[in-house]
Each structure stands twice: as C-alpha cells, then as structure tokens.
Design a protein around this motif. Structure first.
Motif, PDB file in Angstrom:
ATOM      1  N   LYS A 179      57.364  88.556  36.556  1.00  0.00           N
ATOM      2  CA  LYS A 179      57.613  87.307  36.421  1.00  0.00           C
ATOM      3  C   LYS A 179      56.659  86.835  34.951  1.00  0.00           C
ATOM      4  N   GLY A 180      56.624  88.153  34.256  1.00  0.00           N
ATOM      5  CA  GLY A 180      55.684  87.656  32.613  1.00  0.00           C
ATOM      6  C   GLY A 180      54.756  86.950  32.693  1.00  0.00           C
ATOM      7  N   ALA A 181      54.400  85.840  31.661  1.00  0.00           N
ATOM      8  CA  ALA A 181      52.547  85.807  31.155  1.00  0.00           C
ATOM      9  C   ALA A 181      52.804  84.320  32.209  1.00  0.00           C
ATOM     10  N   VAL A 182      52.034  84.337  32.940  1.00  0.00           N
ATOM     11  CA  VAL A 182      51.832  82.862  33.698  1.00  0.00           C
ATOM     12  C   VAL A 182      50.751  82.346  34.110  1.00  0.00           C
ATOM     13  N   LYS A 183      51.077  81.489  34.022  1.00  0.00           N
ATOM     14  CA  LYS A 183      49.953  79.834  34.143  1.00  0.00           C
ATOM     15  C   LYS A 183      48.913  80.064  32.400  1.00  0.00           C
ATOM     16  N   TYR A 255      53.670  80.422  19.429  1.00  0.00           N
ATOM     17  CA  TYR A 255      55.254  80.476  20.199  1.00  0.00           C
ATOM     18  C   TYR A 255      54.696  80.205  21.210  1.00  0.00           C
ATOM     19  N   SER A 259      54.062  77.138  25.541  1.00  0.00           N
ATOM     20  CA  SER A 259      54.596  77.181  26.681  1.00  0.00           C
ATOM     21  C   SER A 259      53.465  77.432  28.203  1.00  0.00           C
ATOM     22  N   SER A 260      54.046  77.275  29.203  1.00  0.00           N
ATOM     23  CA  SER A 260      53.214  77.624  30.383  1.00  0.00           C
ATOM     24  C   SER A 260      53.608  79.041  30.275  1.00  0.00           C
ATOM     25  N   THR A 261      54.361  79.365  30.377  1.00  0.00           N
ATOM     26  CA  THR A 261      54.943  80.296  30.686  1.00  0.00           C
ATOM     27  C   THR A 261      56.120  81.133  29.794  1.00  0.00           C
ATOM     28  N   VAL A 262      56.177  82.550  29.815  1.00  0.00           N
ATOM     29  CA  VAL A 262      56.919  83.487  29.328  1.00  0.00           C
ATOM     30  C   VAL A 262      57.212  84.827  29.741  1.00  0.00           C
ATOM     31  N   ILE A 263      57.871  84.947  29.464  1.00  0.00           N
ATOM     32  CA  ILE A 263      59.063  86.199  30.291  1.00  0.00           C
ATOM     33  C   ILE A 263      59.714  86.819  28.945  1.00  0.00           C
TER      34      ILE A 263
END
Lengths: 359, 384
Positions: A179-183, A255, A259-263
C-alpha cells in the motif's frame, strides 16, 4: 584559460538567472492568481524532476557511466522522507511544516547517499553495459524491498518489520507494504523545491568545475589515460555517483511529501528511463539543458490533454522530432547563425555534449 | 450588464411561472470522470468512462430537471498524473468528481478534494483508505468487504472448508482482500491449508504455486487477483488435473473476454460480483444493449458501477435540492463547496436501485448492498 573560465562563469550565471527568473515569475503569478490549478499542482513535481535530471546528468554526462537505477534512490528518499516526517509529527509533535520538510529532505538525502555508497562499491568496479545492468537491478531490488516494508508508530516508538506485518496493537502505520507510504501530510512547497534546485545547481556546477570535477571528466574521456596519470578512477566515479544519489534522495523526499501517498510502483525502471530521457534530450553534460528538458517534458503531457487518448502518442512523436531536429547538422547550423552571439557563450558546453554523444 | 442579467432573470422567472419546466429550471451538473483511459489499467478506465457516458445520455434524453455534462480526464493509473487530472478537471469547470476508477489515485485525489471541498463518488476504487475523507463515497465494495463477503459466501453455501489462497503480494487490491478473507475465514471455521502462496506482477510461471495448493489438498482456491494471472493459474491447474472450486472477486471479471484463453477452463469458476452482462432483468438488458451498440463490446462490472454512479449523483443532487443558482455561484467563484456539503448530507439519506443492486450509504462513504456470486456456466456468467 581565463577566457574559458569567463565563458564558464557566464554559462553558470545564465543557468542561475533563468531558474531564479522562472521562480520569480511563477511566484508573482501565484500571488496574482494568474496561474491555472493544473500548472500550480505540477510545480513541486517539476522541481523534483529537475533535480533528478541534473543529478543523473552528473553520473551520465560527466562521469560517463550509464546508470539505470536513479528512480531507486528517489524512492529511498521518498520513503525516508515520509517516515521521518510522520515520526516527527506523531512522536515529537513537530508542527512546523518547514522544519519537518527540511529534516525529511536531509534524512532522505543521507539514507539515499548511504545506499549510493553501498551500491557504488561493487557497481563502480564494473564498466559500461555491466554497470547499466547492475544499476537497473538495484532499482528493482529497492522496489521489491519497500514492497514488503512495514513501518508504524506505536507508544511513541517506531516499529519496523519485513515481509509480515508484525505490529503492536493501536499502531499508526507510516509504510504499509504494497500500500506504500500512507497518510502522508503533504508539506512540500514550491519555494522548498526552488531552494533544492539552487542547492543542486551550486553543488553540481561547482563540483564539475573543480579539480575533482576535472578528474571525473578525465575518467569519462579516457579511463586508461586518467589511470596512468594517477587519477584514482573508482574514487572519483564514486564521488559523482554518491553526490547524485544524495541529490536524488532529497528530490525523492520532496516529491513524496508533495502527495498524500507514495507507492513502490511509482519508482519502476520506467521512471529511471524517464529521467534518462530528460538528460539525453537536454544534452549529456549540459546542466541547463537538463533543467529545461525536465521542465518541458513534465509539462508537455499535461498540455497535450486536449488530444485525450492519443496524447502519449503525440508526446512520443514530439520526443522523436526534438531528438532528430536537435541533431540535424543543417538545422543546427541555421540555429548557430541565428543565435551566433548567444551561441558564442555556449560553445564550450556544446563541445562537451558532442564528447558525451560519442560514447 | 448587471441590469441586463437582472432583467433576464426576471424574465426567466416569469417564464417559469408559465411553464413547469422552462430552461432556467434545468440544473446542469458538471461531473468529471477521472480514470485510466490509457496505460496498464486502461480497460477499467475506459469501462467507467463509457458506462458513465451512457447514463449521462439517458438522463439528458429524459429531459428532467437535472442534466449531466461530463468532462473526461485520464490518470494513467498513476498517482502524480491523477492529481494533474484532478486539477485539469477543476480548471475545465468540473464541480463534482466521478472517480477515480482505481484505488491509489483515488487516495491521492481524495486528499486534495477534501480540502478543496469537492464531492467525489468513486465507481470502483475499493481500498479502505480511498473512502477515508468525508467527501468521498463508493459505488463498489471496499476490498476488506469483498474478502469478508467471499468467506461468508463460501461458508454459508458450504462450498468446502479447505482453502488455499493464491494472491499478488505486490498489489494493494490483492493483499487487502486476502487479509480480511483470512480474518473472516478463521471466524467461520474455514481452514487455510497452505503457507501464503504469493506472486508479483512479474511472475509468468504459476506451476509451483498451483502445485502447492494441489499438494495441500485444497477444496477451494481463493483468487483475490485480476483476471490475467487468474487465467494462467486456471490453465496450469487444468494441465495438472487439479479441480477445486476456484473462487474469485471482482478482478476476475473480464476473464471470458481474454483473447486466446480457452473459456472451457473457466467452467465452474465462481466470482463475487454485483453485475453480470448476461443477467436477464430489464435494466441490465437495456444497459448491455446500449453499451454494445455504442462500443461493440460487452460491459464489465466497472461500466455498470460508473453507470450507477451517475444516477447516484443525480439522485443525491435531487435529494439535496441543488439549484441552478448554486451551480452558477460555484462556477463564478470557482468554489463547489456548497454543492459538496449538500451532496454529502444527501448521500446518507438516499437509496438507489441500480444495476449493481440496491444501495445505501453511511457517513463513512462505504456502500451497503448484498454480495452476490456468479458462476461461469457454458462460457457465461450466471447468477445462482
């Protein structure tokens, strides 16, 4: 010699002047609300891609090694940045967004730098194609690793786990495997991006024009000759490689925090190739060229939205045309005559580009 | 100029009194569809785009109070591009978002839309995180719901107790469903007979994975994955004469449309899906006919989700009493927050009977509808 120095100075000044002028124009447009949402939303990613392109140019254009894993360093930076920023916020309740951003970027650069050293030790003993393949593999390894990485905050502590999500109860996840880096709380700003570009330009242009920079270029032009002159090839290649990794890590943190999320799938081999396209289009060894091409090629697909589903096709055609035209001798001669006075300043850097092309 | 408008407005109001549905009474909702119409997930984005277009045409042809103007933006199933698409859509005057089609882009766009106060209804983004903002609602089930619903369906219909799961551990969708399936399965007394059997996007050989499930004596193989790897798994299983019940989720939808895939291999495969194109009810038949006429292919579940999505937005707008005045104000001030708040409040009060079932929503943005499973019989999806 002094003449060459003066030309170099003018070239560097033009580079800085253009970047600063662009920043001032855009800032005043933002202040007067004359900018579209679309362009405004792209400003931070553009800054990140410029830094990626310039740093990769250091490796490819100046040290002459084809690295295909640059997005790997970016993802290291992005993940580190997200973790550090989340950790500072949740454990130490650092509310100052600028402080969080700066610390996250420094940490992102640092960890990416360490990754650069680790990967550089074996890789830089290889040459040419082998080096390209290994850096490519490195990018994929990083992607696979972050795919099974779990990081969370519980009881004021950071918890890491690999492969399986072994987290204590009541954990707040920062990185959640696939799910990547969340929140992520987005804290990146255009000003921060601009400062990062300036830092990158100062570092790269100074390095390139220093004693070490001349040694780096010597190892590119003729490795054997450089070695026989007593230049420690691996050391200088390492210097270029790690500097580029640190800058890419900082760009990644910027970068990621935009954003709110990174995958993980954002930093695939394709992304490395994308940056490579920026570098090649801008000219190997041409820093200003990288800045311009990274900007244009990031904005171009958005400008082409009117073409709907055909836009990537149009994008590819534009790429081919630009490549063909910038390398056509007749057109170049015509442009030379047209911009004769300006070109005089750039002549030195153009020679460099030609040298790079021949590789 | 203002005077002129005032006159026109007065005139328009006069006309309204005369005829019930004069032009000024028409409210045109500017809805942006955002989805991957190019790139790796293009099949889904094109389906939602086309499904939404059919619903919009129907509504506009009906000539009621609410009309729909669709704006299409491509996000390439990429987080950065999705944010760009969202900004471009707002630049183009969109006031409501039907999107995004896929989960991760939906999360990224939702994080921006929640601050801009733009209402979002995602036809098919199924991750939990996607509906977290208060302004985002879903048409389809969340992944966890799909996992739990699958386990419930298997237990309730007594399909078997020995389950093996083959899933893509590099995919949010797949891991999300798998996690809740395992949780629910333990509750319901289903036994997972193997270690986690995983693959990634790059896997091309599934022989070992299938053999593992076979050796463990699985009666049911749960496949919370997309149809391409599923088709490869079915092919390998057939070669090994391994014949458990294969149970998939909505990602399995599309398996019969794969070129060069022997459909007989998919015989008896079950999948949790709210929509099948071969169903015989009036609504489905009408939708499928129109879709096939316009695009030449059978609609997949995503198209039905988006089709319902447009009707849901219109139903919510009706409930909320969105007026032409509100739309005009939002356009002038470039701030659709008033519309957004009204729609959020209306969403929890409406009940929509769509192609994919009868749906209601709570404040979390998640949909409530009955899970249904289809079985593949004679190369067609059939509801039990």
């Amino acid at each position: 010699m002094t003449k060459a120095k003066r030309k170099r100075l003018i070239y560097n000044l033009i580079t800085f002047a253009l970047v600063i002028a662009a920043f001032i124009i855009l800032q005043s447009m933002i202040a007067n609300k004359m900018i579209s949402r679309s362009l405004k939303g792209q400003l931070v990613p553009i800054c990140a891609w410029i830094v990626m392109a310039v740093s990769l140019n250091l490796v490819i254009g100046f040290s002459g090694e084809l690295s295909l894993g640059h997005a790997g360093f970016m993802s290291v930076g992005a993940y580190t940045g997200a973790i550090i920023s989340g950790w500072l916020l949740q454990v130490y309740e650092v509310q100052d967004t600028t402080l969080r951003l700066v610390l996250a970027m420094v940490a992102g650069g640092l960890i990416a730098g360490i990754a650069g050293v680790l990967i550089g030790i074996p890789v830089l003993r290889l040459r040419g194609d082998y080096l390209a393949i290994v850096t490519l593999a490195f990018g994929e390894i990083i992607r696979s690793l972050v795919n099974v990485l779990y990081v969370g905050v519980a009881d004021g502590k950071l918890h890491f786990s690999f492969l399986n999500k072994n987290m204590p109860a009541g954990v707040s996840m920062l990185v959640d495997g696939a799910k990547g880096a969340v929140k992520i709380k987005p804290v990146a700003t255009f000003t921060a991006g601009f400062v990062l570009i300036l830092i990158t330009l100062v570092v790269v242009l100074n390095l390139v024009n220093s004693r070490a920079g001349r040694a780096i270029q010597a190892t590119r032009d003729n490795r054997i000759a450089a070695e026989s002159m007593g230049v420690p090839v691996t050391k200088y290649k390492m210097m270029a490689f790690v500097t580029a990794a640190v800058l890419a890590g900082m760009a990644g943190a910027l970068y990621g925090l935009n954003s709110s999320t990174v995958i993980p799938t954002q930093f695939t081999f394709n992304q490395s190739i994308n940056v490579l396209v920026f570098v090649v289009l801008g000219g190997l060894g041409n820093v200003l060229g990288s800045v311009v091409s990274a900007t244009l090629l990031t904005v171009l697909p958005e400008v082409l939205r009117a073409f709907a589903d055909y836009r990537m096709l149009v994008y590819a055609i534009v790429l081919i045309l630009v490549m063909v035209f910038t390398n056509n001798p007749t057109i170049r001669a015509f442009a030379d005559r047209l911009f004769a006075p300006v070109k005089a300043i750039f002549r030195r850097s153009k020679k460099k580009t030609a040298g790079g092309d021949a590789q | 100029m203002k005077k002129f408008f005032a006159m026109m407005l007065a005139l328009a109001m006069l006309l309204t009194c005369v005829s019930a549905f004069a032009d000024d009474d028409v409210v045109t909702l500017k809805i942006a569809h955002i989805g991957p119409t190019t790139g790796g997930a293009a099949l889904y984005g094109q389906a939602t785009r086309d499904g939404a277009a059919i619903a919009a045409d129907e509504i506009n042809a009906l000539g009621g109070k609410y009309r729909v103007e669709l704006i299409n933006e491509d996000d390439e199933h990429n987080v950065e591009k999705a944010v760009n698409a969202y900004n471009a859509a707002l630049d183009a005057g969109a006031q409501i978002i039907l999107g995004t089609t896929t989960s991760k882009p939906c999360e990224a766009v939702g994080a921006l839309a929640v601050n801009d106060r733009v209402f979002m209804l995602s036809p098919s983004a199924s991750s939990e995180a996607a509906v977290e903002p208060d302004n985002v609602f879903q048409v389809c089930f969340t992944d966890p719901n799909q996992g739990a619903a699958s386990a419930e369906y298997i237990a309730e219909h007594k399909l078997g107790t020995k389950v093996a799961i083959i899933y893509n551990n590099a995919d949010v969708y797949s891991t999300g469903i798998r996690d809740t399936f395992v949780e629910k399965a333990a509750e319901l007394g289903l036994e997972i007979v193997t270690q986690p059997i995983t693959f990634t996007d790059e896997t091309t050989d599934f022989t070992v994975l299938v053999a593992e499930a076979q050796n463990a004596g699985a009666e049911i193989v749960f496949l919370p994955i997309y149809y391409t790897p599923a088709s490869q798994i079915l092919t390998v299983a057939a070669a090994k004469e391994f014949k458990p019940i294969f149970f998939g989720v909505d990602g399995m939808d599309g398996i019969l449309e794969i070129e060069g895939f022997d459909k007989s291999l998919a015989e008896g495969v079950m999948l949790l899906t709210p929509f099948v194109a071969t169903a015989q009810d009036e609504k489905t038949v009408s939708f499928v006919t129109k879709y096939q006429e316009a695009y030449g292919i059978k609609p997949i579940q995503f198209a039905a989700d988006a089709y319902d999505g447009i009707y849901i937005i219109v139903a919510a707008a009706e409930k909320a009493g969105i007026t032409a005045e509100m739309v005009r104000k939002a356009e002038e001030e470039k701030d659709p927050s008033e519309i957004c708040e009204a729609l959020i409040a209306a969403m929890t009060e409406i009940e929509v009977e769509g192609l994919t079932g009868t749906m209601t929503w709570d404040e979390s943005g998640k949909v409530t509808k009955t899970p249904m499973a289809a079985t593949i019989v004679n190369g067609e999806y059939v509801f039990e």
